[in-house]
Design a protein around this motif. Structure first.
Motif, PDB file in Angstrom:
ATOM      1  N   GLY A  99      27.197  -6.058 -16.880  1.00 23.08           N
ATOM      2  CA  GLY A  99      27.339  -5.959 -18.579  1.00 23.08           C
ATOM      3  C   GLY A  99      26.701  -4.730 -19.371  1.00 23.08           C
ATOM      4  N   SER A 100      25.739  -4.225 -18.669  1.00 26.85           N
ATOM      5  CA  SER A 100      25.359  -3.203 -19.467  1.00 26.85           C
ATOM      6  C   SER A 100      25.917  -1.837 -19.280  1.00 26.85           C
ATOM      7  CB  SER A 100      23.854  -2.620 -18.692  1.00 26.85           C
ATOM      8  OG  SER A 100      23.432  -1.430 -19.300  1.00 26.85           O
ATOM      9  N   VAL A 101      26.619  -1.621 -18.065  1.00 25.96           N
ATOM     10  CA  VAL A 101      27.541  -0.318 -17.706  1.00 25.96           C
ATOM     11  C   VAL A 101      28.876  -0.904 -18.619  1.00 25.96           C
ATOM     12  CG1 VAL A 101      28.853   0.803 -15.904  1.00 25.96           C
ATOM     13  CG2 VAL A 101      26.841  -0.006 -15.505  1.00 25.96           C
ATOM     14  N   SER A 102      29.486  -2.154 -18.211  1.00 20.17           N
ATOM     15  CA  SER A 102      30.743  -2.176 -19.044  1.00 20.17           C
ATOM     16  C   SER A 102      30.522  -2.034 -20.566  1.00 20.17           C
ATOM     17  CB  SER A 102      31.148  -3.654 -18.689  1.00 20.17           C
ATOM     18  OG  SER A 102      31.490  -3.899 -17.404  1.00 20.17           O
ATOM     19  N   GLU A 103      29.499  -2.632 -21.298  1.00 21.60           N
ATOM     20  CA  GLU A 103      29.518  -2.696 -22.631  1.00 21.60           C
ATOM     21  C   GLU A 103      29.361  -1.047 -23.325  1.00 21.60           C
ATOM     22  OE1 GLU A 103      25.967  -4.621 -24.138  1.00 21.60           O
ATOM     23  OE2 GLU A 103      24.496  -2.793 -23.311  1.00 21.60           O
ATOM     24  N   LYS A 104      28.880  -0.057 -22.321  1.00 26.85           N
ATOM     25  CA  LYS A 104      28.938   1.583 -22.661  1.00 26.85           C
ATOM     26  C   LYS A 104      30.107   1.861 -22.299  1.00 26.85           C
ATOM     27  CE  LYS A 104      24.005   2.114 -21.726  1.00 26.85           C
ATOM     28  NZ  LYS A 104      23.672   0.753 -21.375  1.00 26.85           N
ATOM     29  N   LEU A 105      30.778   1.624 -21.186  1.00 28.61           N
ATOM     30  CA  LEU A 105      31.994   2.102 -21.045  1.00 28.61           C
ATOM     31  C   LEU A 105      33.453   1.603 -21.661  1.00 28.61           C
ATOM     32  CD1 LEU A 105      32.358   2.068 -16.900  1.00 28.61           C
ATOM     33  CD2 LEU A 105      32.189   4.215 -18.400  1.00 28.61           C
ATOM     34  N   VAL A 106      33.263   0.622 -21.985  1.00 28.58           N
ATOM     35  CA  VAL A 106      34.469  -0.155 -22.662  1.00 28.58           C
ATOM     36  C   VAL A 106      34.831   0.666 -24.267  1.00 28.58           C
ATOM     37  CG1 VAL A 106      35.577  -2.049 -23.794  1.00 28.58           C
ATOM     38  CG2 VAL A 106      34.653  -2.262 -21.439  1.00 28.58           C
ATOM     39  N   PRO A 107      33.999   0.733 -25.049  1.00 29.81           N
ATOM     40  CA  PRO A 107      34.161   1.237 -26.324  1.00 29.81           C
ATOM     41  C   PRO A 107      34.437   2.788 -25.971  1.00 29.81           C
ATOM     42  CG  PRO A 107      32.169   0.073 -26.388  1.00 29.81           C
ATOM     43  CD  PRO A 107      32.478   0.059 -24.973  1.00 29.81           C
ATOM     44  N   PHE A 108      33.851   3.554 -25.243  1.00 31.14           N
ATOM     45  CA  PHE A 108      33.903   4.994 -24.978  1.00 31.14           C
ATOM     46  C   PHE A 108      35.528   5.227 -24.581  1.00 31.14           C
ATOM     47  CE2 PHE A 108      34.553   8.059 -21.497  1.00 31.14           C
ATOM     48  CZ  PHE A 108      34.193   9.313 -22.413  1.00 31.14           C
ATOM     49  N   MET A 109      35.901   4.542 -23.632  1.00 29.30           N
ATOM     50  CA  MET A 109      37.178   4.495 -22.654  1.00 29.30           C
ATOM     51  C   MET A 109      38.322   4.241 -23.905  1.00 29.30           C
ATOM     52  SD  MET A 109      37.653   1.305 -20.257  1.00 29.30           S
ATOM     53  CE  MET A 109      38.102  -0.319 -21.125  1.00 29.30           C
ATOM     54  N   ALA A 110      38.104   3.288 -24.860  1.00 33.06           N
ATOM     55  CA  ALA A 110      39.057   2.813 -25.748  1.00 33.06           C
ATOM     56  C   ALA A 110      39.215   3.852 -26.688  1.00 33.06           C
ATOM     57  CB  ALA A 110      38.674   1.245 -26.653  1.00 33.06           C
ATOM     58  N   LEU A 111      38.078   4.456 -27.334  1.00 32.41           N
ATOM     59  CA  LEU A 111      38.061   5.492 -28.297  1.00 32.41           C
ATOM     60  C   LEU A 111      38.757   6.955 -27.837  1.00 32.41           C
ATOM     61  CD1 LEU A 111      34.846   4.549 -30.352  1.00 32.41           C
ATOM     62  CD2 LEU A 111      37.210   4.073 -31.036  1.00 32.41           C
ATOM     63  N   PHE A 112      38.403   6.947 -26.706  1.00 30.51           N
ATOM     64  CA  PHE A 112      38.563   8.241 -25.973  1.00 30.51           C
ATOM     65  C   PHE A 112      40.112   8.260 -25.722  1.00 30.51           C
ATOM     66  CE2 PHE A 112      39.275  10.923 -22.134  1.00 30.51           C
ATOM     67  CZ  PHE A 112      38.507  12.113 -22.683  1.00 30.51           C
ATOM     68  N   TYR A 113      40.687   7.254 -25.179  1.00 36.02           N
ATOM     69  CA  TYR A 113      42.353   6.972 -24.903  1.00 36.02           C
ATOM     70  C   TYR A 113      42.912   7.010 -26.503  1.00 36.02           C
ATOM     71  CZ  TYR A 113      46.576   5.591 -22.968  1.00 36.02           C
ATOM     72  OH  TYR A 113      47.917   5.504 -22.681  1.00 36.02           O
ATOM     73  N   ILE A 114      42.476   6.450 -27.418  1.00 30.36           N
ATOM     74  CA  ILE A 114      43.198   6.377 -28.343  1.00 30.36           C
ATOM     75  C   ILE A 114      43.266   7.824 -29.094  1.00 30.36           C
ATOM     76  CG2 ILE A 114      43.061   5.619 -31.076  1.00 30.36           C
ATOM     77  CD1 ILE A 114      42.000   3.066 -29.939  1.00 30.36           C
TER      78      ILE A 114
END
Length: 352
Positions: A99-114
């Motif tokens: 959960g800790s790793v995912s909550e950091k990765l998911v916002p980053f990857m979404a904003l980065f890809y957008i």
């Protein structure tokens, strides 16, 4: 309908709302879902995901010249080792580290890809009006609709549904396993949060991707639309020098977070079938499957993943229909009567 297991963690999802919501006579459906869930995660959430990384990296390297073809097996081997080690380090820390790793990765990857997709669209700004016109015309052209209905309706539906499930998991039931572990005041409040997932996954991310790829097709009509990795690499390489590397970085974050999430889904399904003692052997097999997926040609795995997803969704959809009265009652109470801030005080079953 979620429970607390012997370690005090919340567990839930289709297995539990079938068992606790529909009663003992429906438990066979919960077992079927759990068995299919354990099998499905290795296709949908593991092998196909790491294969995406390998395919993207290989395609990016080949874009620099066919002479690099000889080093691709070595590159795939290195990628397999690195990704497997990354996944292993997270899984050994248990669900809290996931959960800790995912909550950091998911916002980053979404904003980065957008940001990356918007960058490509800016560079292709002059083509955007034609792109939107083509999309709307293709969607609402009566001739296209008639031809599609007569010639390829079921093929189109099959592709649309199967890739839609890969995108947002709507109807599959897997997202409910993650939602059950959330700390929230009531189920409807959590449902509103969870229902935003398909919007961001499909309406935003997939729409941006479609526009980026369409501009690439218009700019390079000689490129085959069916060659997904090459087309994607070509589209994002519109950003000079950094486009392809940034796309690869974005894919890695997407894939790693997806692998971690689906490993949790498989763990909970296996825990339902045989208890927590099966989790550690499962994690070892999971990490090994990550490596195998990187170094193998797994075209058949995509077919397996599509079939497994379809089978896995059936018991979940049946249970949702059977529990539709509960859904209506909960929605009326918490949402329509403006009680979203209230705490759910219903009885929590104790897991065995």
């Amino acid at each position: 309908f979620r429970e607390k297991n012997r370690e005090g963690d919340w567990v839930g999802g289709p297995m539990y709302y079938i068992k606790n919501g529909l009663g003992k006579k429906w438990q066979f459906l919960a077992v079927i879902y759990a068995v299919l869930g354990v099998l499905t995660v290795f296709g949908t959430g593991n092998a196909t995901q790491v294969n995406t990384i390998v395919t993207a990296i290989d395609s990016a390297l080949l874009a620099y010249g066919s002479s690099l073809n000889s080093i691709l097996p070595t590159v795939n081997l290195v990628v397999g080792v690195v990704v497997a080690m990354m996944v292993a380090m997270v899984l050994l820390g248990g669900v809290k580290r996931i959960g800790s790793v995912s909550e950091k990765l998911v916002p980053f990857m979404a904003l980065f890809y957008i940001a990356l997709a918007v960058g490509v669209m800016v560079l292709n700004f002059e083509r955007l009006p034609y792109v939107f016109k083509s999309i709307v015309a293709g969607a609402f052209d009566p001739a296209a609709f008639t031809g599609g209905t007569i010639g390829s309706l079921f093929v189109s539906m099959q592709k649309g549904v199967s890739r839609g499930i890969f995108s947002n998991e709507a109807g599959l039931g897997s997202a409910a396993i993650a939602s059950a572990a959330a700390q929230n005041r009531n189920p409807v409040r959590q449902a509103l949060i969870s229902s935003s997932g398909p919007f961001w996954d499909t309406v935003i991310i997939c729409a941006l991707t479609g526009i980026v790829l369409t501009t690439s097709i218009i700019a390079h009509p000689d490129i085959s639309c069916t060659d997904g990795p090459r087309l994607t690499t070509l589209a994002f390489s519109k950003i000079p020098y950094i486009g392809s590397p940034l796309l690869t970085l974005s894919l890695v974050t997407f894939v790693v977070s997806t692998i971690l999430g689906w490993s949790y889904f498989g763990e909970k399904a296996l825990e339902y079938l045989g208890g927590i003692r099966l989790i550690m052997p499962y994690r070892v097999i999971w990490v090994a499957a990550v490596f195998i997926g990187c170094v193998s040609k797994i075209e058949l795995v995509w077919i397996f993943a599509d079939c497994a997803n379809g089978l896995m969704s059936l018991p979940n959809l049946i249970s949702l229909l059977a529990l539709s009265g509960v859904l209506v009652q909960q929605t009326r109470y918490y949402l329509w009567q403006h009680r979203l801030d209230d705490y759910d005080e219903s009885h929590i079953p104790e897991g065995k």
